[in-house]
Design a protein around this motif. Structure first.
Motif: not given
Length: 416
Positions: A158-184
């Motif tokens: 939902e945190s990503v979907k809501s951004r895309l549904d509103r057609e607001q840009s999501l950078s590749f940098l930010e898209f990596n955030y959930m991978i990094l937090q999972a890695y934490d």
């Protein structure tokens, strides 16, 4: 669901209203019953101070420690360089490493008020994810960690979907955030035996990712627990006020202003906030929250004193209450009010009331200040003044001037 916990920590979480969701109630409860469970909450270093919005989760860590477990405060020295996109409309501004370090230093001041740090089994530890994120080899990370993530699934959160549904840009940098937090979570489990990640309910997707990754890479069972995202009974986001964020560091918000924030709690929220933000017994929280009329104001003072004592100490809470009583009941000038100090050069040619209102923090802009004054919402030394252009010279500051916006917000202005 109805679940009757065995462990003290889970009982506290459920009884006091901290629990929104859990990945495995029974499994976590049993782990908590068997021995010391290390648990973490992550804090990205986006400002020099934590604010009231963080206080719910800090209290969760405090209860964790009080019930015999080990809190880990994870500072996001690494993840702050990316920025959490969860439920944001735009990309966070990128901070320099020096800014991040400075912010972490400012944030660290608060944690020691709530947690006991040390090397014992249940002593809290403070870590920084830059320790393992800063030196990652990109190709190795993609091969070893990235292969476990499905982009389809990441897009469904939902945190990503809501951004895309509103057609607001999501950078590749930010898209990596959930991978990094999972890695934490994976690294904390591998290095420190961490079994639990906690956070606000907006972090659910990130927490579940970490659990899945750790299970795939290490075949270890770990857990996630989220708290509700609090709004006040009138629908406002918890921790916001007319003046902006309610900071926890005293140099960014005085203990008096912090106390006043809690004293101004809406009647309907008093009982709930007493359970979440104080350590008073639940029965006492419910009794105080059920009071009506003028009695509920005394319950609000109990709330303000208890919360301020935890953060700033009993003396600061007592001083704040004394100042409040002087200001509200006796119409006096409290010693502890937010104070604007002017130098002689600033008033040599006079300074307008509108400028004083903005400079003292009672209004954000000159326009807001003029509106407040023209609508009769401002008092100077307890007398209403509707002239925004009224000028004050050095002689007017022989004694401090008290400015009041409505009944609850006050400031002093003085020379020197």
């Amino acid at each position: 669901m109805t679940y009757h916990p065995k462990s003290e920590f889970m009982a506290v979480m459920m009884e006091r209203g901290f629990l929104s969701d859990c990945t495995d109630y029974q499994g976590l409860d049993e782990a908590l019953s068997k021995g010391v469970v290390p648990a973490y909450i992550g804090y990205d270093a986006t400002a020099k101070s934590l604010h009231v919005g963080h206080l719910l989760n800090i209290m969760m860590l405090r209860w964790l420690q009080k019930s015999g477990h080990k809190p880990i405060t994870l500072m996001g020295g690494g993840t702050t360089k990316v920025g959490d996109p969860s439920f944001r409309a735009d990309e966070r501004p990128l901070l320099t490493p020096a800014q991040i370090d400075e912010n972490i230093e400012g944030m660290n001041k608060v944690f020691s008020r709530y947690l006991d740090y040390g090397s014992g089994a249940t002593d809290a530890v403070m870590l920084n994810n830059a320790e393992w994120l800063d030196n990652l080899n990109y190709l190795e990370f993609l091969r070893d960690i990235g292969r476990h993530f499905s982009v389809n699934r990441m897009l469904s959160f939902e945190s990503v979907k809501s951004r895309l549904d509103r057609e607001q840009s999501l950078s590749f940098l930010e898209f990596n955030y959930m991978i990094l937090q999972a890695y934490d979570f994976l690294e904390l489990n591998r290095r420190y035996g961490c079994l639990l990640q906690m956070g606000g309910s907006d972090q659910w997707g990130n927490i579940v990712n970490g659990i899945d990754l750790t299970r795939r890479v290490l075949d270890n069972e770990i857990y996630g627990l989220t708290s509700p995202l609090l709004t006040t009974s009138d629908g406002k986001k918890m921790g916001k006020s007319q003046g902006g964020a309610i900071w926890l560091n005293a140099e960014m918000l005085s203990p008096y202003e912090f106390w006043q924030f809690w004293r101004n709690t809406t009647d309907a929220d008093v009982g709930r906030f007493l359970k979440l933000y104080t350590e008073l017994p639940v029965e006492e929280c419910e009794r105080l929250g059920a009071l009506e009329g003028s009695q509920i104001n005394e319950a609000k003072i109990v709330l303000a004193n208890e919360v301020t004592t935890l953060l700033h100490g009993a003396e600061a809470a007592a001083d704040a209450e004394k100042t409040a009583r002087e200001v509200f009941e006796k119409g006096g000038v409290g010693d502890d009010l937010p104070t604007l100090s002017l130098d002689a050069a600033e008033v040599a040619e006079g300074i307008s009331l509108a400028q004083l209102v903005v400079r003292s923090g009672l209004a954000k802009t000159g326009k807001d200040g003029k509106r407040l004054i023209s609508e009769g919402g401002l008092k100077v030394n307890d007398e209403t003044c509707t002239d925004a252009g009224r000028m004050f010279a050095a002689a007017d500051f022989a004694e401090a001037i008290k400015l009041s916006a409505g009944k609850k917000r006050h400031a002093l202005v003085k020379l020197g």
